[in-house]
Design an enzyme around this catalytic site. Structure first.
Site, PDB file in Angstrom:
ATOM      1  N   PHE A  28     179.357 -30.186 -41.685  1.00  0.00           N
ATOM      2  CA  PHE A  28     179.708 -28.656 -41.621  1.00  0.00           C
ATOM      3  C   PHE A  28     178.549 -27.788 -41.305  1.00  0.00           C
ATOM      4  O   PHE A  28     177.394 -27.923 -41.975  1.00  0.00           O
ATOM      5  CB  PHE A  28     180.382 -28.133 -42.964  1.00  0.00           C
ATOM      6  CG  PHE A  28     181.644 -29.065 -43.331  1.00  0.00           C
ATOM      7  CD1 PHE A  28     182.966 -28.359 -42.792  1.00  0.00           C
ATOM      8  CD2 PHE A  28     181.694 -29.870 -44.045  1.00  0.00           C
ATOM      9  CE1 PHE A  28     184.240 -28.979 -43.264  1.00  0.00           C
ATOM     10  CE2 PHE A  28     182.989 -30.581 -44.448  1.00  0.00           C
ATOM     11  CZ  PHE A  28     184.141 -30.005 -44.127  1.00  0.00           C
ATOM     12  N   ASP A  29     178.597 -26.957 -40.526  1.00  0.00           N
ATOM     13  CA  ASP A  29     177.835 -25.812 -40.323  1.00  0.00           C
ATOM     14  C   ASP A  29     178.121 -24.958 -41.668  1.00  0.00           C
ATOM     15  O   ASP A  29     178.943 -24.733 -42.000  1.00  0.00           O
ATOM     16  CB  ASP A  29     177.805 -25.179 -38.999  1.00  0.00           C
ATOM     17  CG  ASP A  29     176.932 -23.940 -38.830  1.00  0.00           C
ATOM     18  OD1 ASP A  29     175.669 -24.179 -39.126  1.00  0.00           O
ATOM     19  OD2 ASP A  29     177.057 -22.733 -38.728  1.00  0.00           O
ATOM     20  N   LYS A  30     176.897 -24.057 -41.768  1.00  0.00           N
ATOM     21  CA  LYS A  30     177.132 -23.202 -43.094  1.00  0.00           C
ATOM     22  C   LYS A  30     177.797 -22.088 -42.615  1.00  0.00           C
ATOM     23  O   LYS A  30     178.773 -21.443 -43.158  1.00  0.00           O
ATOM     24  CB  LYS A  30     175.622 -23.011 -43.875  1.00  0.00           C
ATOM     25  CG  LYS A  30     175.608 -22.130 -45.006  1.00  0.00           C
ATOM     26  CD  LYS A  30     174.481 -21.836 -45.541  1.00  0.00           C
ATOM     27  CE  LYS A  30     173.441 -20.954 -44.852  1.00  0.00           C
ATOM     28  NZ  LYS A  30     173.814 -19.495 -44.835  1.00  0.00           N
TER      29      LYS A  30
END
Length: 726
Positions: A412-414
């Site tokens: 996941f990107d933040k």
């Protein structure tokens, strides 16, 4: 090169393995053959890595006959009686067969030519569409089940078994007509999306409101939308407040409140920067408030139109299982033909007439035809894609759908993925003689030119703190990807970016005071932006993004679905990344990653397991292209995300991800069930026909298995997962 096919739009769809062939090399070869490449989203060359990774390489224009990949069972024949003409012909064939059989069996006084005429009528009605399909296949040098059935029926007629030949064609045509009708349910579910947008719009022309076809709408037109009407175009609200049901596009279950933009001129200049609370989509349903919207796209370019177009294109993209079954058929069919040829000479070894040997060989041809096998995977893919589209999830074909169900890990990107994507300023630390007002004035002037989420936060919150301060204008913005930006203000160069931007690539390092401020805010888990004017460090701005409310719940649901490893990757500092990861329940967080570092991280993960990359589809596009499956969130508001992602969650809602993974896993189960049924029936029928089972029962079981796998696949249209349903 895995496959090349011509689709209905006249575009060539190419599937290739990215590990063995570079996209640039492929494009050069296509151009070398005189083909034109275009970046038009409505007609693209699909690029498949062989692992479920679809990319876009443009359109290769080509004029030719309309046969897309996987269309061998597309019996969408029209006719004088409409789309169900084939079904009516099949029923007519059955009626003629039944009457002819009854006359032949129970009316011995009737002339012999009467039942023969009825059997010939049964041949005509039952074989009409089969002959058309066989001719088309032979033109393309393809020898398939349609041709086998005709050979068997002709053989039965040559032997005088008119009734059995008519029965064969009747059952075959009836089975395919029902198959087409059943598959039409899934296709109609997709086509229903296109009917969501109204055909006309009420457009303001001066003081008058006129009704125009949506095709005549121009960008910048102001459209009046009355209460409870469907919106005719994409745009932003300029007058009025309301709640809009966006479920037709994003799948959101609750209406979304909408408000006018605060500055129409700015929204017109930068439509991509308009806040979600003012953005509207064609095909959505207005609530109780009357509103006026300014259109930002033509009717052919709306989000809904693109989704419909891409879902339709997805029907022809083959999954890994389908490619395997295609390879299997290429080996299996010649073996069946060889077996049938050998059985023609059984009379030489066995004491039986040639008639019986010929009949047995034809029965084996029918029994061994891989009709159900060929439709087993495409029917499941079509139903799965249609079900996902109804829930506001765009899945671009069988490869992403199937591979999403085989995932072991998700990265996941933040920012904007696990967090709300709406960071807020928490700390403003000026350095030296700089005041907070001076620091924010410079930061807002520069960041106003950028569309990064952090820039939007600085502009939004900074402007609120600068109510009385004069607005300054910066120019010459230049982005340093993954690090920050530079611009010119009052003749001086302004630098704004991560602390790591300073002291690298020729940029002077931070001064001692700036280093102290950075360390103090970093210990609090803040995301930091340092501002420098010329050679003077003006100060440090600390921002904090809030984790999504349902992020922890979503990750728990994904673990329940069998995702064993979940990692957050971020360009932010490691401590800031760990702080957010802890709040959402992740144990792994990789920070300080530039875009190229994210790509390398995905490569590392992919070497260990099947991995998906979840992000915004724009800044994370390279990492998504490297992952097994790229998933973009909030794609309804981003054309780039729609184009780059394999799976697009139209709503900015992370909870759609467990639903999508669950649907993909169910699709894989359906595909396995269908393969078991189709191969099992063939395994039973081949020895059974060799041992004496007739053509009629063989056709009935053969077509029955085909219908069974289709109806089994259609169960996906009604699939629900109580743990993950959006």
């Amino acid at each position: 090169m895995l496959q090349a096919a011509l689709d209905a739009s006249g575009a060539i769809r190419v599937e290739f393995d990215r590990q063995k062939l570079e996209r640039t090399d492929l494009e050069a070869r296509l151009r070398g053959h005189g083909l034109q490449l275009s970046a038009k989203p409505q007609a693209t060359v699909s690029v498949d890595s062989g692992h479920g990774q679809d990319g876009k390489a443009g359109e290769a224009g080509h004029e030719g006959h309309n046969h897309a990949a996987g269309d061998r069972h597309d019996h969408a024949h029209g006719g004088l009686l409409g789309p169900n003409t084939e079904l009516y012909f099949a029923l007519a064939s059955g009626g003629a067969l039944a009457v002819g059989y009854l006359i032949e069996r129970f009316a011995p006084g009737v002339p012999g030519w009467a039942p023969l005429v009825l059997f010939l009528a049964a041949y005509l009605f039952g074989g009409f569409f089969t002959v058309r399909e066989a001719v088309e296949n032979l033109k393309r040098r393809r020898f398939e089940i349609d041709t086998l059935m005709l050979v068997a029926a002709a053989g039965a007629a040559a032997l005088g078994a008119w009734a059995e030949g008519a029965l064969l064609l009747f059952l075959f045509s009836l089975g395919h007509a029902l198959e087409h009708y059943a598959l039409g349910r899934a296709k109609r579910a997709i086509e229903a999306l296109a009917a969501l947008a109204p055909r006309t719009a009420h457009v303001r022309r001066g003081e008058e409101v006129v009704e125009l076809p949506v095709e005549d709408l121009e960008i910048g037109d102001v459209v009046v939308v009355r209460p409870n009407e469907r919106l005719p175009a994409d745009g932003f609200v300029v007058v009025g407040t309301t709640s809009i049901n966006q479920a037709p596009v994003t799948g959101e279950s609750m209406p979304v409140d909408k408000q006018p933009v605060s500055n129409a001129e700015e929204a017109r200049a930068r439509p991509a920067g308009v806040i979600a609370a003012s953005v509207v989509f064609a095909g959505t349903i207005n609530g109780a408030g009357a509103i006026e919207i300014e259109t930002t796209k033509r009717s052919s370019d709306t989000t809904l139109a693109k989704v419909v177009r891409m879902v339709s294109e997805a029907e022809t993209q083959k999954s890994p299982t389908q490619r395997f079954t295609d390879r299997f058929e290429r080996i299996f069919v010649p073996l069946v033909l060889a077996l049938a040829f050998v059985l023609l000479f059984a009379w030489v070894v066995v004491d039986e007439p040639f008639r019986d040997s010929f009949y047995r060989a034809m029965a084996v041809l029918v029994a061994a035809s891989p009709c159900a096998l060929a439709i087993a995977t495409p029917s499941a893919v079509l139903s799965g894609v249609a079900r996902a589209a109804r829930a506001g999830v765009l899945i671009k074909g069988g490869a992403p759908l199937e591979n999403l169900g085989a995932l072991d890990a998700i990265a996941f990107d933040k920012t904007g993925t696990l967090t709300e994507g709406r960071p807020r300023i928490t700390d403003v630390v000026p350095l030296g003689r700089t005041s907070q007002t001076d620091l924010l004035t410079v930061a807002v002037a520069v960041e106003r030119l950028s569309d990064h989420p952090l820039a939007e936060a600085i502009v939004r919150d900074g402007s609120q703190r600068l109510i009385a301060a004069p607005v300054q204008t910066a120019t010459d913005l230049r982005s340093l990807t993954g690090k920050g930006v530079t611009a010119t203000l009052n003749g001086e160069t302004i630098w704004i970016g991560k602390p790591e931007m300073f002291g690298a690539d020729g940029v002077a390092p931070l001064g001692p005071d700036a280093e102290i401020a950075v360390a103090a805010l970093r210990n609090q888990g803040r995301t930091l932006m340092v501002v420098r004017q010329g050679s003077h460090d003006l100060g440090v701005i600390g921002l904090l993004d809030t984790p999504r409310k349902r992020a922890r719940e979503t990750l728990t649901a994904l673990r329940a679905l069998g995702i064993r490893r979940m990692i957050m990757i971020s360009g932010d500092h490691q401590r800031a990344a760990q702080a957010v990861a802890g709040q959402v329940g992740l144990t792994e967080a990789w920070g300080d990653l530039l875009p190229e570092d994210k790509v390398e991280a995905i490569r590392k993960l992919r070497a260990e397991a099947q991995v998906a990359m979840v992000g915004d589809g724009v800044n994370d596009a390279p990492a998504m292209a490297t992952a097994t499956v790229g998933v973009a969130m909030g794609a309804a508001g981003s054309d780039v995300a729609l184009e780059t992602a394999d799976v697009a969650l139209m709503a900015d809602d992370l909870s759609k991800l467990p639903f999508t993974v669950g649907l993909s896993r169910q699709t894989r189960r359906i595909i396995r069930q269908n393969l078991f049924v189709s191969l099992g029936v063939v395994a039973f029928l081949v020895p059974a026909t060799i041992l004496g089972l007739g053509i009629g029962p063989a056709v009935a079981l053969h077509e029955g298995s085909t219908l069974l796998v289709v109806f089994n696949a259609l169960r996906l249209l009604a699939w629900r997962d109580p743990r993950a349903e959006p």
